[in-house]
Design an enzyme around this catalytic site. Sequence first.
Site, short mmCIF file in Angstrom:
data_model
loop_
_atom_site.label_atom_id
_atom_site.label_comp_id
_atom_site.label_asym_id
_atom_site.label_seq_id
_atom_site.Cartn_x
_atom_site.Cartn_y
_atom_site.Cartn_z
N TYR A 27 0.81 -1.22 0.00
CA TYR A 27 0.00 0.00 0.00
C TYR A 27 0.84 1.27 0.00
O TYR A 27 0.30 2.37 -0.04
CB TYR A 27 -0.93 0.03 1.22
CG TYR A 27 -2.10 -0.92 1.10
CD1 TYR A 27 -1.91 -2.29 1.26
CD2 TYR A 27 -3.39 -0.47 0.83
CE1 TYR A 27 -2.98 -3.18 1.16
CE2 TYR A 27 -4.46 -1.35 0.73
CZ TYR A 27 -4.24 -2.70 0.89
OH TYR A 27 -5.29 -3.57 0.78
N ASP A 36 -5.85 -7.54 4.73
CA ASP A 36 -7.00 -7.25 3.87
C ASP A 36 -7.67 -8.56 3.43
O ASP A 36 -8.88 -8.76 3.60
CB ASP A 36 -6.50 -6.48 2.64
CG ASP A 36 -7.60 -6.13 1.67
OD1 ASP A 36 -8.65 -5.63 2.11
OD2 ASP A 36 -7.41 -6.34 0.45
N LYS A 67 4.65 -14.15 5.27
CA LYS A 67 5.16 -15.02 4.21
C LYS A 67 6.68 -14.81 4.13
O LYS A 67 7.23 -14.50 3.06
CB LYS A 67 4.44 -14.70 2.89
CG LYS A 67 4.77 -15.61 1.73
CD LYS A 67 4.03 -16.93 1.68
CE LYS A 67 4.56 -17.83 0.58
NZ LYS A 67 3.91 -19.16 0.54
N ASP A 83 -0.45 -18.52 3.68
CA ASP A 83 -1.13 -19.54 2.88
C ASP A 83 -1.64 -20.67 3.78
O ASP A 83 -2.78 -21.11 3.66
CB ASP A 83 -0.26 -20.05 1.72
CG ASP A 83 1.14 -20.45 2.13
OD1 ASP A 83 1.65 -19.95 3.16
OD2 ASP A 83 1.76 -21.28 1.44
N ASP A 97 -11.04 -10.65 5.17
CA ASP A 97 -12.20 -10.88 4.30
C ASP A 97 -12.52 -12.37 4.20
O ASP A 97 -13.68 -12.76 4.06
CB ASP A 97 -11.97 -10.28 2.91
CG ASP A 97 -12.45 -8.84 2.83
OD1 ASP A 97 -12.64 -8.21 3.89
OD2 ASP A 97 -12.66 -8.34 1.72
C1 LIG Z 1 -11.01 -0.18 -0.84
C2 LIG Z 1 -9.68 -0.81 -0.55
C3 LIG Z 1 -8.55 0.15 -0.89
C4 LIG Z 1 -9.57 -1.30 0.90
C5 LIG Z 1 -8.22 -1.94 1.21
O1 LIG Z 1 -7.65 -2.64 0.38
O2 LIG Z 1 -7.73 -1.72 2.34
C6 LIG Z 1 -10.67 -2.29 1.32
O3 LIG Z 1 -10.53 -3.50 0.65
C7 LIG Z 1 -10.60 -2.51 2.80
O4 LIG Z 1 -10.20 -3.59 3.25
O5 LIG Z 1 -10.96 -1.59 3.55
C1 LIG Z 2 7.07 -23.38 -0.12
C2 LIG Z 2 6.57 -22.10 -0.76
C3 LIG Z 2 7.73 -21.32 -1.32
C4 LIG Z 2 5.51 -22.38 -1.82
C5 LIG Z 2 5.01 -21.09 -2.47
O1 LIG Z 2 4.85 -20.05 -1.79
O2 LIG Z 2 4.76 -21.12 -3.68
C6 LIG Z 2 4.29 -23.16 -1.31
O3 LIG Z 2 3.55 -22.41 -0.41
C7 LIG Z 2 3.43 -23.56 -2.49
O4 LIG Z 2 2.34 -22.98 -2.64
O5 LIG Z 2 3.85 -24.42 -3.26
#
Ligand SMILES: CC(C)[C@H](C(=O)O)[C@@H](O)C(=O)O
Ligand SMILES: CC(C)[C@H](C(=O)O)[C@@H](O)C(=O)O
Lengths: 327, 327
Positions: free
Chosen positions: B120, B224, B168, B200, B228
């Site tokens: 951001y 974010d 990450k 992840d 969500d």
């Molecule tokens: C509208 C957008 C820029 C905003 C963000 O990414 O922070 C929204 O998704 C949020 O989470 O408030």
């Molecule tokens: C181990 C890691 C680097 C890898 C990635 O981030 O791609 C894993 O999470 C995947 O999705 O295969």
Amino acid sequence: MTHEIAVIPGDGIGQEVTPAAVEVLEALDVDFSFTEAEAGDAVKAETGEALPEETYELAATADATLFGAAGETAADVILPLREAVGSFVNIRPAKAYPGIDAVRPETDLVFLRENTEGVYSGHEDRLTEDVATLTRVTTQSASEQLAEFACEYAGPESEHDGFTIAHKANVMRETDGLFRDTVAEVAADNGVDTDEVLIDAFATKVCLDPTQFDVIVCPNLAGDVLSDLAAGLVGGLGLLPSANIGPDRGLFEPVHGTAPDIAGEGVANPAATIISAAMLLEYLDYDEEAAAVHAAVEETLADGPRTPDLGGNASTADVTAAVIERL
Amino acid sequence: MTHEIAVIPGDGIGQEVTPAAVEVLEALDVDFSFTEAEAGDAVKAETGEALPEETYELAATADATLFGAAGETAADVILPLREAVGSFVNIRPAKAYPGIDAVRPETDLVFLRENTEGVYSGHEDRLTEDVATLTRVTTQSASEQLAEFACEYAGPESEHDGFTIAHKANVMRETDGLFRDTVAEVAADNGVDTDEVLIDAFATKVCLDPTQFDVIVCPNLAGDVLSDLAAGLVGGLGLLPSANIGPDRGLFEPVHGTAPDIAGEGVANPAATIISAAMLLEYLDYDEEAAAVHAAVEETLADGPRTPDLGGNASTADVTAAVIERL
Ligand SMILES: CC(C)[C@H](C(=O)O)[C@@H](O)C(=O)O
Ligand SMILES: CC(C)[C@H](C(=O)O)[C@@H](O)C(=O)O
């Protein structure tokens, strides 16, 4: 023509599920020559290198590579291996199987994840004591290559009806903007339908109703997180395969890790690796054989035998034998 | 002492739910002086500016701002407003309410999202026809400030038992590495327990069992998307509040958007904005009043009246009156 297949079991249950998948491939009427190589924590402990040069070279020259899992060294193994095969797309299906506990059993998604750039391009700097930066890279060329693949994968000739572009171009206007615009343009040129969704909105919507999506094309890290989210909806990483596709070769791997808690016990579920092997067959145009493996795995998941992760008490060998019998 | 409260309804249902929340605040024995200002698509269409200078100034000087929603211009409104209040943390609770349909009704999480940097920070360049870059920035100082807040929020004096750091750093080693190490160090110095999870892996795990998490501290974009995702698990964005906290002032907003499909009909659910107003009360140390509003909203959600999004046929005014009656 003989296809050269590199086999890299890696660490933990990789050592159990990878040979199981090779057994399945060997049971088919295909012309494969297998070469095994090492990667991961164990070889690093021995040699200081998580990914020995000869393993990288093998993956970079084989027609296809089957990879199991790596432990702590996962990033040091899998990211260079993806590069070795020149992989520009990571295909990650996330589908719930009948009879398997899932939060959203109706989930049936495929992520086409950009596989070379974004925050994975690896340019980081510690500018001062206080400040670190990472350069996120998006190229038109990589976005185009991904989009062309997506158009074949999800276009009019396929069983899909176009795809959804997931991005965060409202914040990353130049980079994700370039990604979104390029992918949308290639799709329009190819007569493929697309729509788009912000990645945060996708995260909410896919939980509420996964059937509103089908094929999702997205940048690298977004694909990492959102496909793992879909994995959560179908009951975990345990059954999910993946394919890293390059122009001339591919790398196939289960999405799960090394499962240190059960490694060595011979009870790891080989399904994800066997399904990854089916994707390998498809990639090498053994379509019938691929379909046979998919069907045999689905039957085995439905009717057993089942490994302990699915509530059964069968071994890896039992499940592998059952799949082979059903081929 | 009179607190100056800026009120920015914005677009769509923002025009309906924001006055509803103000009504609730006015029904309490608090010393607030309200000033209204414009932002969003409508004022942009009129004046060319989604966030007029005087609105920015108002948010930058008021003790607290209550914001509704903005349409197409959301990013142009909300990101500068967060900056106006100097917000370094975005608090996003995601809790399922009794009687409300949810994929994971046992979800009860709070995200503490870094609110100033990461992707951001807005440094993007189109280097060539082919290449666009974005500089992702992580600072020790912003990570420290967030961590200190998190230690108060989730430390020994709180109802929480420490927090989870989501990151990450296996890929973004310098930037997320700095984030993770800084936050963990501040927590250790303050005797606050932490553990960590890759973003992840978090996405999978939170679907499988949200009760394994409580307070999650994370970088900006991760917060974010992951908050969500949690919204999806509790049944949607409809009921979720948020608080953007700075050193001297705060900005409070529902997580939902402008809901153009129902805007103007007087049936928008004001709950998320009223709960955001309760967070505003807490922030200004009106703890008792905050608790009363929370309780009144929960009772109303459980026993009605309900707006159409929750299967009822009450109006925004009906729900607002019911909340006020229960104060
Ligand atoms: C509208 C957008 C820029 C905003 C963000 O990414 O922070 C929204 O998704 C949020 O989470 O408030
Ligand atoms: C181990 C890691 C680097 C890898 C990635 O981030 O791609 C894993 O999470 C995947 O999705 O295969």
